[in-house]
Design a protein around this motif. Structure first.
Motif, PDB file in Angstrom:
ATOM      1  N   GLU A  28      -2.734   2.843 -13.244  1.00 14.22           N
ATOM      2  CA  GLU A  28      -2.131   1.720 -12.500  1.00 14.22           C
ATOM      3  C   GLU A  28      -1.153   2.275 -11.459  1.00 14.22           C
ATOM      4  OE1 GLU A  28      -0.852  -1.582 -14.910  1.00 14.22           O
ATOM      5  OE2 GLU A  28       0.674  -2.158 -13.439  1.00 14.22           O
ATOM      6  N   PRO A  29      -1.143   1.696 -10.245  1.00 15.44           N
ATOM      7  CA  PRO A  29      -0.224   2.223  -9.226  1.00 15.44           C
ATOM      8  C   PRO A  29       1.236   1.873  -9.512  1.00 15.44           C
ATOM      9  CG  PRO A  29      -1.435   0.341  -8.353  1.00 15.44           C
ATOM     10  CD  PRO A  29      -1.985   0.610  -9.723  1.00 15.44           C
ATOM     11  N   PHE A  30       2.110   2.737  -9.062  1.00 14.10           N
ATOM     12  CA  PHE A  30       3.554   2.491  -9.096  1.00 14.10           C
ATOM     13  C   PHE A  30       4.047   2.058 -10.479  1.00 14.10           C
ATOM     14  CE2 PHE A  30       2.919   2.309  -4.460  1.00 14.10           C
ATOM     15  CZ  PHE A  30       3.967   3.130  -4.047  1.00 14.10           C
ATOM     16  N   VAL A  31       3.834   2.924 -11.446  1.00 10.50           N
ATOM     17  CA  VAL A  31       4.345   2.629 -12.792  1.00 10.50           C
ATOM     18  C   VAL A  31       5.492   3.565 -13.197  1.00 10.50           C
ATOM     19  CG1 VAL A  31       2.282   1.546 -13.762  1.00 10.50           C
ATOM     20  CG2 VAL A  31       2.496   4.035 -13.805  1.00 10.50           C
ATOM     21  N   ALA A  73      -1.860  -1.335  -4.127  1.00 15.88           N
ATOM     22  CA  ALA A  73      -2.913  -0.311  -4.086  1.00 15.88           C
ATOM     23  C   ALA A  73      -2.364   0.909  -3.344  1.00 15.88           C
ATOM     24  CB  ALA A  73      -4.152  -0.858  -3.381  1.00 15.88           C
ATOM     25  N   ASN A  74      -3.174   1.925  -3.269  1.00 16.30           N
ATOM     26  CA  ASN A  74      -2.802   3.143  -2.548  1.00 16.30           C
ATOM     27  C   ASN A  74      -3.879   3.491  -1.531  1.00 16.30           C
ATOM     28  OD1 ASN A  74      -0.293   4.137  -3.784  1.00 16.30           O
ATOM     29  ND2 ASN A  74      -1.520   4.309  -5.652  1.00 16.30           N
ATOM     30  N   VAL A  75      -3.514   4.326  -0.574  1.00 16.01           N
ATOM     31  CA  VAL A  75      -4.512   4.857   0.363  1.00 16.01           C
ATOM     32  C   VAL A  75      -5.542   5.678  -0.416  1.00 16.01           C
ATOM     33  CG1 VAL A  75      -4.838   6.475   2.280  1.00 16.01           C
ATOM     34  CG2 VAL A  75      -2.939   4.845   2.333  1.00 16.01           C
ATOM     35  N   TYR A 102      10.300   2.291   3.844  1.00 12.66           N
ATOM     36  CA  TYR A 102      10.456   3.572   3.155  1.00 12.66           C
ATOM     37  C   TYR A 102       9.748   3.545   1.799  1.00 12.66           C
ATOM     38  CZ  TYR A 102      13.982   4.459   6.659  1.00 12.66           C
ATOM     39  OH  TYR A 102      14.620   4.649   7.862  1.00 12.66           O
ATOM     40  N   HIS A 103       9.321   4.732   1.356  1.00 16.83           N
ATOM     41  CA  HIS A 103       8.733   4.860   0.023  1.00 16.83           C
ATOM     42  C   HIS A 103       9.856   4.813  -1.014  1.00 16.83           C
ATOM     43  CE1 HIS A 103       6.458   6.437  -3.344  1.00 16.83           C
ATOM     44  NE2 HIS A 103       5.365   6.282  -2.630  1.00 16.83           N
ATOM     45  N   PRO A 104       9.632   4.095  -2.125  1.00 16.50           N
ATOM     46  CA  PRO A 104      10.707   4.024  -3.123  1.00 16.50           C
ATOM     47  C   PRO A 104      11.105   5.393  -3.685  1.00 16.50           C
ATOM     48  CG  PRO A 104       8.710   2.892  -3.891  1.00 16.50           C
ATOM     49  CD  PRO A 104       8.516   3.203  -2.453  1.00 16.50           C
ATOM     50  N   VAL A 155       0.843  -1.209   0.000  1.00 17.56           N
ATOM     51  CA  VAL A 155       0.000   0.000   0.000  1.00 17.56           C
ATOM     52  C   VAL A 155       0.871   1.248   0.000  1.00 17.56           C
ATOM     53  CG1 VAL A 155      -1.889   1.237   1.105  1.00 17.56           C
ATOM     54  CG2 VAL A 155      -1.771  -1.245   1.308  1.00 17.56           C
ATOM     55  N   GLY A 156       0.693   2.045  -1.057  1.00 16.21           N
ATOM     56  CA  GLY A 156       1.391   3.330  -1.155  1.00 16.21           C
ATOM     57  C   GLY A 156       0.457   4.463  -0.773  1.00 16.21           C
ATOM     58  N   GLU A 157       0.913   5.657  -1.113  1.00 14.76           N
ATOM     59  CA  GLU A 157       0.212   6.869  -0.671  1.00 14.76           C
ATOM     60  C   GLU A 157      -0.943   7.238  -1.606  1.00 14.76           C
ATOM     61  OE1 GLU A 157       3.123   9.936  -0.136  1.00 14.76           O
ATOM     62  OE2 GLU A 157       1.709  11.519  -0.662  1.00 14.76           O
ATOM     63  N   ALA A 158      -0.593   7.554  -2.836  1.00  6.83           N
ATOM     64  CA  ALA A 158      -1.587   8.034  -3.801  1.00  6.83           C
ATOM     65  C   ALA A 158      -0.956   7.989  -5.189  1.00  6.83           C
ATOM     66  CB  ALA A 158      -1.980   9.480  -3.466  1.00  6.83           C
ATOM     67  N   PRO A 159      -1.772   7.955  -6.224  1.00  5.52           N
ATOM     68  CA  PRO A 159      -1.204   7.973  -7.578  1.00  5.52           C
ATOM     69  C   PRO A 159      -0.429   9.267  -7.829  1.00  5.52           C
ATOM     70  CG  PRO A 159      -3.588   7.510  -7.613  1.00  5.52           C
ATOM     71  CD  PRO A 159      -3.239   7.906  -6.215  1.00  5.52           C
ATOM     72  N   GLY A 160       0.657   9.147  -8.581  1.00  4.50           N
ATOM     73  CA  GLY A 160       1.370  10.318  -9.082  1.00  4.50           C
ATOM     74  C   GLY A 160       0.896  10.612 -10.500  1.00  4.50           C
ATOM     75  N   ALA A 161       1.647  11.477 -11.181  1.00  5.07           N
ATOM     76  CA  ALA A 161       1.226  11.907 -12.527  1.00  5.07           C
ATOM     77  C   ALA A 161       1.134  10.726 -13.495  1.00  5.07           C
ATOM     78  CB  ALA A 161       2.200  12.962 -13.044  1.00  5.07           C
ATOM     79  N   GLU A 162       2.134   9.871 -13.469  1.00  5.09           N
ATOM     80  CA  GLU A 162       2.174   8.755 -14.419  1.00  5.09           C
ATOM     81  C   GLU A 162       1.068   7.734 -14.114  1.00  5.09           C
ATOM     82  OE1 GLU A 162       4.059   9.180 -17.000  1.00  5.09           O
ATOM     83  OE2 GLU A 162       3.206   7.328 -17.809  1.00  5.09           O
ATOM     84  N   GLU A 163       0.836   7.519 -12.825  1.00  3.68           N
ATOM     85  CA  GLU A 163      -0.213   6.574 -12.411  1.00  3.68           C
ATOM     86  C   GLU A 163      -1.588   7.121 -12.805  1.00  3.68           C
ATOM     87  OE1 GLU A 163       2.313   7.564 -10.402  1.00  3.68           O
ATOM     88  OE2 GLU A 163       3.438   5.678 -10.411  1.00  3.68           O
ATOM     89  N   ASP A 164      -1.766   8.425 -12.646  1.00  8.23           N
ATOM     90  CA  ASP A 164      -3.019   9.082 -13.026  1.00  8.23           C
ATOM     91  C   ASP A 164      -3.253   8.928 -14.533  1.00  8.23           C
ATOM     92  OD1 ASP A 164      -5.192  11.183 -12.526  1.00  8.23           O
ATOM     93  OD2 ASP A 164      -3.920  12.273 -13.947  1.00  8.23           O
TER      94      ASP A 164
END
Ligand code: URA
Length: 256
Positions: free
Chosen positions: A124-127, A151-153, A227-229, A111-120
């Motif tokens: 898909e999470p963590f791409v 997944a993300n929070v 830690y977060h990658p 479980v990560g935090e939230a989608p970033g720009a690329e995920e949005d």
């Protein structure tokens, strides 16, 4: 995994050798096995490094009412509800929701935090780059990305990658709760401070939360923090600690 592959993955983590610090693996296994078995509701300190102050469950607030909002919903319906969600203002700025991806029989839920720009963009999470490092971290402990669920929070990207607001996390958490109810993972790995603090409903630092076995919400799934990658990309000196966390999580999972 053969030795050459392991070296390749460890090199991706910036680690050249497989070194277990502290107690030998066999001692570690039995220690974690007994602590996991004997602490169904509380967090326990690991023995791998100087233990952070142990965390009392009373420091963690119970999940908010509404956490079971999606209870009983199956995967397709849950996915549809997330895709149509307008419960917070992030629905107005997202390109699309990011439900989560992976094996619905997975033992591990990341479980990560939230989608970033690329995920949005991709849904898909963590791409992005952080996702590539996450994949390497998982492979280093023998877990291909396809074998876990990620997944993300938050299911929507906060504009400018700002931290999730507490109201956004509270509205979104019931989706993750139901994903957990459907998945029934053996272990959850919270990556990064924001994910860990939201899942455990605490404001403790990541340094104090890692290297312990926590329990998530009503399901009481064992939860380990690392830690977060994206942080590790900025702070490669901490990759070794992340590696210790992953080995710790693997031991916890093996003894659930
Ligand atoms: N960071 C996260 O926490 N989650 C993602 O999906 C991507 C980056």
């Amino acid at each position: 995994m053969n030795t050459a592959q392991r070296h390749e993955y460890l090199a991706a983590l910036g680690l050249e050798t497989w070194v277990i610090r502290g107690k030998p693996a066999s001692t570690l296994s039995s220690t974690i096995a007994s602590t996991v078995a004997s602490t169904m509701t509380s967090t326990v300190a690991s023995t791998m490094e100087p233990p952070p102050a142990s965390i009392s469950p009373s420091t963690m607030t119970p999940l908010p009412p509404g956490a079971a909002r999606e209870a009983g919903v199956d995967w397709p319906e849950l996915r549809a509800r997330v895709a149509a969600c307008t419960r917070c203002a992030l629905s107005a700025t997202r390109t699309q929701t990011v439900f989560g991806v992976g094996n619905q029989q997975a033992e591990w839920l990341i479980v990560g935090e939230a989608p970033g720009a690329e995920e949005d963009r991709q849904g898909e999470p963590f791409v992005g780059r952080a996702g590539q490092l996450l994949n390497s971290m998982l492979r280093a402990i023998g877990l291909p990305r396809e074998q876990v669920f990620i997944a993300n929070v938050l299911k929507c990207r906060p504009p400018g990658n700002r931290d999730p607001a507490s109201g956004e996390a509270a509205e979104c958490l019931p989706y993750l709760e139901q994903q957990i109810a459907l998945l029934k993972p053996k272990i959850m790995l919270a990556v990064g401070r924001i994910a860990a603090q939201n899942l455990l409903r605490t404001d403790m630092t990541l340094g104090r939360l890692r290297q312990q076995v926590h329990r998530f919400g009503g399901s009481q799934v064992p939860l380990v923090v690392t830690y977060h990658p994206a942080y590790l990309l900025r702070t490669p000196g901490d990759k070794r600690k992340a590696w210790e966390d992953l080995k710790f999580a693997r031991e916890v999972c093996a003894n659930v």
